[in-house]
Scaffold this active site. Structure first.
Site, PDB file in Angstrom:
ATOM      1  N   THR A 138       0.848  -1.181   0.000  1.00  0.00           N
ATOM      2  CA  THR A 138       0.000   0.000   0.000  1.00  0.00           C
ATOM      3  C   THR A 138       0.889   1.238   0.000  1.00  0.00           C
ATOM      4  O   THR A 138       1.915   1.271   0.693  1.00  0.00           O
ATOM      5  CB  THR A 138      -1.015   0.005   1.171  1.00  0.00           C
ATOM      6  OG1 THR A 138      -1.698   1.262   1.156  1.00  0.00           O
ATOM      7  CG2 THR A 138      -0.341  -0.177   2.516  1.00  0.00           C
ATOM      8  N   GLU A 139       0.529   2.229  -0.817  1.00  0.00           N
ATOM      9  CA  GLU A 139       1.368   3.416  -1.025  1.00  0.00           C
ATOM     10  C   GLU A 139       1.773   4.099   0.272  1.00  0.00           C
ATOM     11  O   GLU A 139       2.791   4.782   0.337  1.00  0.00           O
ATOM     12  CB  GLU A 139       0.651   4.497  -1.858  1.00  0.00           C
ATOM     13  CG  GLU A 139       0.336   4.119  -3.256  1.00  0.00           C
ATOM     14  CD  GLU A 139      -1.099   3.671  -3.372  1.00  0.00           C
ATOM     15  OE1 GLU A 139      -1.429   2.612  -2.797  1.00  0.00           O
ATOM     16  OE2 GLU A 139      -1.875   4.374  -4.045  1.00  0.00           O
ATOM     17  N   ILE A 140       0.943   4.000   1.290  1.00  0.00           N
ATOM     18  CA  ILE A 140       1.230   4.705   2.531  1.00  0.00           C
ATOM     19  C   ILE A 140       2.537   4.218   3.158  1.00  0.00           C
ATOM     20  O   ILE A 140       3.164   4.935   3.926  1.00  0.00           O
ATOM     21  CB  ILE A 140       0.039   4.598   3.520  1.00  0.00           C
ATOM     22  CG1 ILE A 140       0.204   5.527   4.728  1.00  0.00           C
ATOM     23  CG2 ILE A 140      -0.188   3.175   3.971  1.00  0.00           C
ATOM     24  CD1 ILE A 140      -1.019   5.629   5.617  1.00  0.00           C
ATOM     25  N   SER A 200       8.320   3.924  -0.305  1.00  0.00           N
ATOM     26  CA  SER A 200       7.175   3.321  -0.990  1.00  0.00           C
ATOM     27  C   SER A 200       7.183   3.679  -2.472  1.00  0.00           C
ATOM     28  O   SER A 200       6.980   2.823  -3.339  1.00  0.00           O
ATOM     29  CB  SER A 200       5.884   3.810  -0.332  1.00  0.00           C
ATOM     30  OG  SER A 200       4.760   3.271  -0.979  1.00  0.00           O
TER      31      SER A 200
END
Lengths: 225, 236, 225, 236
Positions: free
Chosen positions: C50-52, C92
């Protein structure tokens, strides 16, 4: 070729440099005389970084303290202080190039009146234009204050503080202060400003072993520790 | 995903003639000693080796030089500190038998970082006005000069790590981290020799120094015994 | 305006996409239909990012599992799987842009025959040329394989698969595969290659709601799950 | 070095009119909620705010907008997801009262990373051929197009952290890390609100997510109570 003066010891040069680093600073020390600076900072509020990727380096490791996974940038086993932290090489140089090192202390072969300096290649010594650059170029451009710690002249008597460097440069216009066994010289806009001289020497003595015309500070004094 | 290879030779068998290989380690610290030695026994030549030194502290690399497996070095501290001592690399360089691309330490690791991060090139203040700037584009940003430096994307990275889980999440120990993470990120294939391999979930998820996505192969090795010095190779 | 066909459900679209992701893949799922893909991957050897700043995301958190410090890029509380790890946003996107995502699945407003697509701005909806770009542009250029998951046409019947996109682009030539409620279409060099059609529909039906001239695969078949 | 400030207002009192401030946090997660609220009570205007969203999840930011303290936003996800909902930011943007520099998420954080790392500019594939490329230099590297993007170096960064030691070494918790580390590195002055402050040596030196050198001031705060949503602001 200049005359030969004794001046102060490498240990006292290191002490003089330690006094130049304010409390609350982050600092990086190069190989040679610069390494000795940390011998004089016990009890001071100075955090040392090593390029290999660590903040809050402690003294050299002795005997059973030696850990093969904990060395400084000179490949000496060291210890860690409370508040130490480890990080990658990329992070280490992001920090250095990003301007977070308040003070860097490096050695040099030559320094010029404009704050240029050379420390990685003496023509003829290595094949082609090669040499051990290591982290010197990054530290030179990244540090907020760059102190060069050198013997004032070569052992052969040749001058090291010159109008123009003759060896390949490490960086242009990067040097802020030169601390030698004979003098403390600031690289000012107008030129080299002689601020302190070793005990028993005169500004004229320093000029006799320094190629650029020195500006003598009106407050010029003996090197203090 | 279980990335462990039982055999170190199997883990590097697709290294090919002319491959570029990044070797982690800072002087004596954190070098892939087992992988480098295994590489020296492989019949591959014309390698491009990307490493801080060229056989100074990372002594195993000298075997690659002796075998004349290396065509070109990309490095930042290639020689013995004392100019009176000549390494095998220096002799080969003097003889014109090997190439050397010298790059300042910070630029060296940033070029690898860029390689892993999809950044083809970046500007840096390091090296402006020096020999390093030769044949490089200079650009003014806010009145200051910067050099254009290009990403390095090796075919392989060989790294040494303290711990890993089977999916390739990696933890380094103290200053043995150094170049290893970014070399792994930059390379197409990363092979890690690891002192301890554990099951997924056994490592603290908040202290993974290198996420498993960057690591393709793991090899379990014993903890090497290393003397921290760049003065003398270990006696055999 | 095209005709209206029902086709398969969003859940089955997600299943079809899940089958497209090989074991051993690292994948990132966008908002909307793409999010549903992970409902079909239990027991599969796929790691979701997940990008976070996390790898090995688990299912949505329920009740007491909810942790305010653990969300996905859609701001939903999630859980972690064994082998999870956390990292910064910079890491990320270094990972995403660096080509480490084997598969990304994104929604879109429009897709073109050349693999261009748009997903962040419908002219007139937001002031000026603004919109929620988020991580879509980085995922589009970084992912090794980009799957677009969309309803084949808009609710109003307007076409979404076009010769040329008319809205501002998210990326040019980035799309590899289009999975809709009606068809599975590969973006090939020669154009759009129709590979699968929903049960009960013909290639001609798909062409009737698709602007670019479709290349009908000689192996064209019903969408399989 | 003890970097703790007993008073949050004291820690931000040198924020000036026109200052650029980066605010950590991804939607509702890891926002400097206390510092943002304290900033909204300060008499400073014409701020440039660098944050992922503009009051979507980081609800405290809306108070800065209501007070008309913000001149310009640099962000990547400024609006509510649903186009039918208009945020305060969107209303002000429609009215021409505020500027918006939209930058893709990866480029956004890489520009901050560059700012902290002494890199003035870099090339990226993200945004080529889109509106983001307008007025930007395009360069071919190995036959592929890339955009030149420039570093962001804010005057201040406000970050939220789980733990710190007094010298500023910081540990984040799970996905609350997000933008916080690179914003801290990019800013001239970084102020961290921290849930737990401990003595130097109490944190694991191998899992410091943000080295203390990047953090100038610490403020102890209580753990905030946050609902993970971007749909509705918390009721007062």
């Amino acid at each position: 070729m200049g005359k030969k003066f004794e001046g102060i010891s490498r240990e006292l040069m290191a002490l003089r440099i330690a006094n130049e680093i304010p409390d609350g600073s982050y600092a990086n020390l190069g190989i040679g005389i610069p390494t000795l600076v940390s011998n004089w900072t016990e009890g001071r509020d100075i955090v040392f970084e090593t390029e290999i990727g660590m903040l809050n380096t402690g003294p050299l490791a002795m005997g059973g303290e030696v850990d093969q996974d904990l060395i400084n940038a000179s490949c000496q086993p060291i210890t860690e202080l409370p508040g130490a932290c480890y990080f990658s090489e990329a992070e280490s140089f992001a920090m250095i190039r990003g301007g977070y090192m308040d003070v860097a202390v490096l050695g040099a072969f030559q320094v010029s009146a404009k704050g240029d300096f050379c420390g990685w290649n003496i023509p003829g010594q290595r094949p082609g234009h090669t040499g051990n650059i290591g982290g010197s170029m990054d530290l030179a451009v990244g540090a907020k204050k760059l102190i060069i710690a050198i013997e004032h002249t070569m052992k052969t008597g040749e001058l090291k503080i010159l109008d123009e460097c003759t060896y390949p440069l490490t960086a242009k216009g990067a040097v802020d202060l030169i601390v030698t066994n004979l003098a403390v010289i600031e690289v000012a806009k107008e030129g080299l400003l002689l601020k302190e001289v070793a005990s028993g020497l005169t500004p004229e003595d320093i000029q006799s072993v320094t190629e650029p015309k020195l500006i003598i500070s009106p407050d010029v004094k003996e090197i203090e520790f | 995903m279980d990335k462990e290879y039982p055999d170190i030779n199997k883990a590097i068998e697709d290294v090919f003639d002319g491959a570029s290989i990044a070797l982690g380690g800072f002087f004596s610290c954190g070098n892939p000693v087992y992988l480098t030695t295994a590489l020296s026994k492989l019949d591959v030549k014309n390698l491009i080796i990307i490493a801080m030194t060229m056989g100074i502290g990372n002594w195993e690399l000298n075997e690659l030089l002796r075998n004349r497996q290396i065509k070109k070095a990309i490095c930042n501290y290639p020689f013995f500190r004392s100019v009176s001592r000549r390494s095998i690399f220096e002799e080969q360089l003097r003889a014109g038998e090997i190439e050397c691309e010298l790059t300042p330490m910070g630029t060296f690791i940033e070029r690898l970082r860029a390689g892993g991060a999809g950044i083809p090139a970046f500007y840096t203040p390091t090296g402006v006005g020096t020999l390093i700037a030769q044949n490089k584009e200079v650009r003014l940003c806010d009145g200051k000069e910067y050099l254009l430096e290009k990403a390095i994307k090796p075919d392989f990275a060989f790294i040494h790590a303290y711990k890993a889980d089977r999916t390739g999440n990696i933890v380094f120990r103290k200053t043995a981290r150094n170049y290893n993470p970014e070399m792994a990120k930059a390379a197409k294939v990363t092979i890690a020799e690891v002192e301890n391999i554990v099951e997924p979930g056994e490592l603290n998820q908040e202290m993974i120094h290198l996420p498993g996505i960057y690591v393709q192969r793991l090899v379990k090795v014993d903890r090497p015994q290393i003397e921290a010095t760049i003065e003398k190779p270990p006696e055999k």
